[in-house]
Scaffold this motif. Structure first.
Motif, mmCIF file in Angstrom:
data_model
loop_
_atom_site.group_PDB
_atom_site.id
_atom_site.type_symbol
_atom_site.label_atom_id
_atom_site.label_comp_id
_atom_site.label_asym_id
_atom_site.label_seq_id
_atom_site.Cartn_x
_atom_site.Cartn_y
_atom_site.Cartn_z
ATOM 1 N N SER A 158 0.856 -1.187 0.000
ATOM 2 C CA SER A 158 0.000 0.000 0.000
ATOM 3 C C SER A 158 0.889 1.234 0.000
ATOM 4 O O SER A 158 1.829 1.321 0.802
ATOM 5 C CB SER A 158 -0.917 0.030 1.222
ATOM 6 N N PRO A 159 0.615 2.203 -0.858
ATOM 7 C CA PRO A 159 1.409 3.433 -0.858
ATOM 8 C C PRO A 159 0.982 4.420 0.224
ATOM 9 O O PRO A 159 1.598 5.468 0.377
ATOM 10 C CB PRO A 159 1.140 4.004 -2.249
ATOM 11 N N ILE A 160 -0.069 4.098 0.972
ATOM 12 C CA ILE A 160 -0.581 4.992 2.008
ATOM 13 C C ILE A 160 -0.052 4.501 3.343
ATOM 14 O O ILE A 160 -0.323 3.376 3.754
ATOM 15 C CB ILE A 160 -2.118 5.016 2.001
ATOM 16 N N GLN A 161 0.714 5.345 4.014
ATOM 17 C CA GLN A 161 1.391 4.943 5.241
ATOM 18 C C GLN A 161 0.943 5.815 6.386
ATOM 19 O O GLN A 161 1.212 7.005 6.427
ATOM 20 C CB GLN A 161 2.904 5.046 5.082
ATOM 21 N N LEU A 162 0.219 5.213 7.332
ATOM 22 C CA LEU A 162 -0.179 5.888 8.555
ATOM 23 C C LEU A 162 0.042 4.954 9.724
ATOM 24 O O LEU A 162 0.064 3.734 9.570
ATOM 25 C CB LEU A 162 -1.656 6.309 8.500
ATOM 26 N N SER A 163 0.200 5.521 10.914
ATOM 27 C CA SER A 163 0.417 4.693 12.086
ATOM 28 C C SER A 163 -0.814 3.856 12.376
ATOM 29 O O SER A 163 -1.956 4.295 12.192
ATOM 30 C CB SER A 163 0.743 5.565 13.296
#
Length: 830
Positions: A158-163
């Motif tokens: 996934s190119p979306i990186q959140l904690s």
């Protein structure tokens, strides 16, 4: 009313069927189907050969529980061997972060993608696994007595990186779908992209957040138009003990370079931390006191350079086991020169800061006992003029500020069930000494001390948590978990110098709070309440006497005490997996601060002559938040609407009056008068962020924030409210390279308070501010070599070198914002 609902919730918990099994009984959850499937299609599957690889969304752990595995030994322990692989190729993923949710146990996978965690309590645990370039994953794993359970976790690209976890304002670690208020978390590459020389500047990309710029170091946070004492800044959940909340020239004395992550909770979120968090909470998480023993020596180093200030910052963190102990050492240094703007240099904005900490914990099976010490020593400038033009109320040549923060912290946690109801308890205690000197210049070789603030703060808090997972239920029923706590805190503020602005005073407070989290099916309900008692005693009780050039002001001074009861109710609904709709109602109270009650003099670094109001009433806020969020491998979206009515909203309003201030070695000058007033106000607005993978590895990232605030009596706008603003960015999240291009924007802010008139004098409290648009771009490289993760990031902000003004800045009428800035950031994890 809130206490009624809290009592009702506790009653429902007490009558829910609970087995008579002894404490320490294992409760296991069947792993659910992949998180992308709707809840109705989640078919339970058995653990086979101690291996689990089915995805589990966070809330699934609280829905259906299998019969527990009996154990008569409360000291029984087991172990985990977690192997992290890519779902598309099966290749091991080194450098993945693995955590046991709610326990702060975990670590980073090695070259073979494997991490071992020893001596876990025999029960069901939830694993949280994160890695750059992949969607976070949750796994429910049952630990068995004397066995090593092998778990394979597959991560989806996934190119979306959140904690994947949030702790601030929730009482325990939660997944993003379980958070009750609009929340933003910066960690990993997301934090590195935003990293700046101060915490407020680092968070400028967060929806609803603004930085009040009065020089790079003299910046403080504002959330939804509320700043000062209404935004609580924490370090590892503890108050920082500095003076950022008291004046615009006082910065946040916390270094962001070595933060593990930063969490921002917007809206009233202070039940755990204090009644004054009406605007929100910022929590800088470092883990100064280790909660678990690392398997081996590990750490990270970082460095940052910025062109707009010729600035350099370096830092390192190291953690290591030492027998039954865990040790942590941190050190940072930062230095920068004056800020360059498109219209010339902004002099007297240099800074130097040194920061360090040492922490140690004694790790046992029942929990840990730890202690840490930290020192932050900084010198920075606050400008007084720009291009030969004096900032209204400013000091010619500016002011030098020397700040020294020293803190000592003790923390212990008992992580075993007790009293048959609670699953853990935690005690925190902290002591902070903070000294703040404002040097107005040199005369005859001696320093002129404009103001000195010497503050001592202490705090002690006990929090006990309970978790329904300790109990066996024959049928799906009402599930509940929650926490109860007590906190005590004290503060002594000593002021001195030629013009400290505020009087010396002391205050102490005690608070009791509790909240319960209920779940039935796809609905979750949280009810919370907090009672506070606070007493404020000035060291001088003679009346405030001020003579402006227009009138005489006399106000009686007396000690004040306040009793307040705050509450909140939040409803979450998950209509389908990873889709959440929430409604949050809150009633909050904020007693006035020392500087709002007892100020009676010039504060030249803040460009003002301040007059407090000793008879101010308590702020009473009633707010509602409606929000929607979804989180998938290709989409992350959160949108919220808010409306808050604040009775007796306290703010320093420019009266139109002036005071003639005389200083040795400087010409006499007129200084504008600001007076503390309590007026009924309303805040409303909207904010949101969307990250969408429009094409393979191409992400569209858009953030928008809008706040409208005015007095309820006549609709006159409040001062220092940010305009419609946001950013738009197109990111390419490749491997090992990634890049971005986009910009920041702000609309014109023409909603300013109308002019005030004193006699023949008419003054605008604040001038309108023009809108602007800035061009940004970035290029990064990230790879793993020899088991070490390296990240190098080059970013450009305001590449067009456009001259623009920030509406929240106290110096905007004279000085613009910084110009073109190139930053180079490097971090290595080992």
């Amino acid at each position: 009313m809130f206490l009624f609902w809290l009592a009702l919730g506790l009653f429902l918990v007490s009558v829910a069927p609970v087995s008579a099994q002894p404490v320490g009984t294992t409760v296991s959850a069947s792993p659910a189907a992949p998180a992308s499937a709707p809840p109705s299609s989640a078919a339970p599957t058995a653990f086979a050969a101690h291996t689990a690889s089915a995805a589990l969304r966070p809330s699934a752990a609280f829905t259906a529980f299998a019969a527990p595995t009996p154990t008569d030994d409360p000291e029984a322990r087991g172990h985990l061997a977690i192997r992290v692989v890519a779902a598309d190729s099966g290749e091991p993923l080194s450098g993945s972060t693995v955590r046991i949710q709610g326990q702060d146990r975990g670590g980073v996978t090695g070259r073979d993608g494997t991490l071992r965690i020893q001596d876990l309590r025999v029960r069901a645990h939830t694993l949280v696994v994160e890695r750059f370039g992949y969607m976070e994953a949750y796994r429910e794993v049952e630990v068995r007595d004397g066995e090593t359970v092998e778990v394979t976790v597959e991560l989806t690209p996934s190119p979306i990186q959140l904690s994947a976890v949030v702790v601030t304002g929730t009482g325990r670690e939660r997944g993003p779908g379980e958070v009750y208020r609009p929340t933003a978390t910066l960690s990993g590459v997301e934090l590195q992209r935003s990293l700046a020389s101060s915490v407020p500047a680092t968070l400028e990309r967060v929806p609803g957040f603004s930085s009040q710029f009065n020089g790079p170091a003299a910046a403080r946070p504002s959330i939804r138009g509320m700043g000062g004492d209404r935004v609580l800044v924490l370090e590892d959940g503890q108050r920082t003990g500095d003076l950022y909340a008291t004046a615009a020239d006082h910065g946040v004395m916390v270094e962001p370079l070595t933060a593990r992550r930063i969490e921002v909770v917007r809206g009233p979120a202070g039940l755990l931390y204090g009644a004054n968090a009406l605007g929100g909470v910022v929590n800088v998480i470092r883990d100064d006191i280790p909660r678990s023993r690392p398997a081996a020596f590990q750490g990270r180093v970082g460095a940052q350079m910025e062109s707009v200030r010729d600035g350099v910052g370096v830092g390192a963190v190291a953690e290591t086991p030492a027998g039954p102990f865990a040790l942590r050492v941190e050190g940072t240094g930062r230095r920068a020169g004056d800020t360059r703007t498109p219209d010339g240099p902004l002099e007297q904005t240099d800074m130097t800061a040194v920061n360090g900490s040492v922490g140690a914990s004694w790790i046992r099976q029942w929990g840990f006992l730890g202690i840490s010490g930290r020192i932050y020593d900084a010198t920075y400038g606050v400008p007084g003029e720009f291009g030969g033009v004096l900032i209204p109320g400013g000091h010619p040549g500016g002011v030098d500020i020397e700040a020294l923060r020293r803190s000592l912290r003790l923390q212990t946690a008992y992580l075993e069930p007790f009293w048959g109801f609670f699953d853990s308890a935690e005690l925190n205690a902290g002591l902070t000494r903070y000294r703040h000197d404002e040097i107005e210049g040199l005369i005859g070789g001696r320093r002129v001390m404009g103001a000195r603030f010497d503050q001592t703060t202490w705090q002690v808090g006990l929090l006990a948590r309970h978790d329904h997972a300790l109990h066996d239920h024959d049928e799906p029923t009402l599930r509940a978990e929650g926490a109860y706590g007590i906190s005590l805190e004290g503060r002594e503020l000593l002021t001195g110098g030629v013009s400290p602005g505020s009087r010396s005073a002391e205050e102490w407070a005690i608070a009791l709070y509790g909240f319960e989290d209920f779940q039935v099916g796809d609905f979750r309900l949280q009810l919370g309440a907090r009672w506070d008692r606070r007493e404020i005693t000035p060291f001088r009780t003679d009346s405030l006497r001020v003579r402006t050039q227009q009138r005489r002001v006399t106000k009686a001074v007396a000690p004040r005490d306040f009793n307040t009861l705050s509450g909140s109710a939040v409803l979450l609904w998950e209509p389908r997996s990873r889709w959440t709709v929430g409604l949050n109602l809150a009633r909050s109270y904020r007693p006035p601060a020392i500087q709002e009650l007892y100020s009676d003099g010039p504060h030249l670094a803040d460009f003002s002559f301040d007059i407090g109001s000793p008879d101010l009433d308590v702020e009473r806020g009633t707010g509602i938040d409606a929000f929607f969020r979804t989180r998938r491998a290709d989409l992350d979206l959160e949108v919220s609407l808010f409306h808050s009515r604040v009775d007796s909203y306290i703010h320093y309003m420019q009266t139109g009056e002036t005071v003639l201030v005389s200083r040795e070695g400087a010409p006499d000058r007129d200084t504008p008068v600001f007076e503390a007033r309590g007026e009924d106000a309303v805040f409303q607005g909207a904010e949101g962020r969307i990250q969408w993978e429009a094409l393979s590895q191409m992400v569209v990232d858009v953030t928008v924030s809008y706040t409208r605030a005015e007095r309820r009596a006549d609709g006159d706008p409040l001062p220092f409210i940010p305009p419609l603003n946001g950013r738009a960015e197109l990111r390419w999240e490749g491997q090992p390279f990634f890049a971005s291009v986009g910009g920041d924007f702000a609309a014109a802010q023409n909603r300013v308070p109308r002019p005030v008139t004193i006699g023949d004098l008419s003054e605008r409290p604040q001038e309108p501010t023009s809108g602007y648009g800035l061009l940004n771009a970035g290029l990064g490289w990230r790879t793993t070599l020899g088991g070490r993760t390296h990240t190098l990031l080059l970013q450009g902000r305001n590449l067009g070198d456009r001259s623009h003004r920030d509406h929240l800045s106290r110096i905007k009428d004279v000085a613009p914002q910084p110009g073109r800035n190139l930053t180079l950031t490097y971090q290595m994890h080992f």
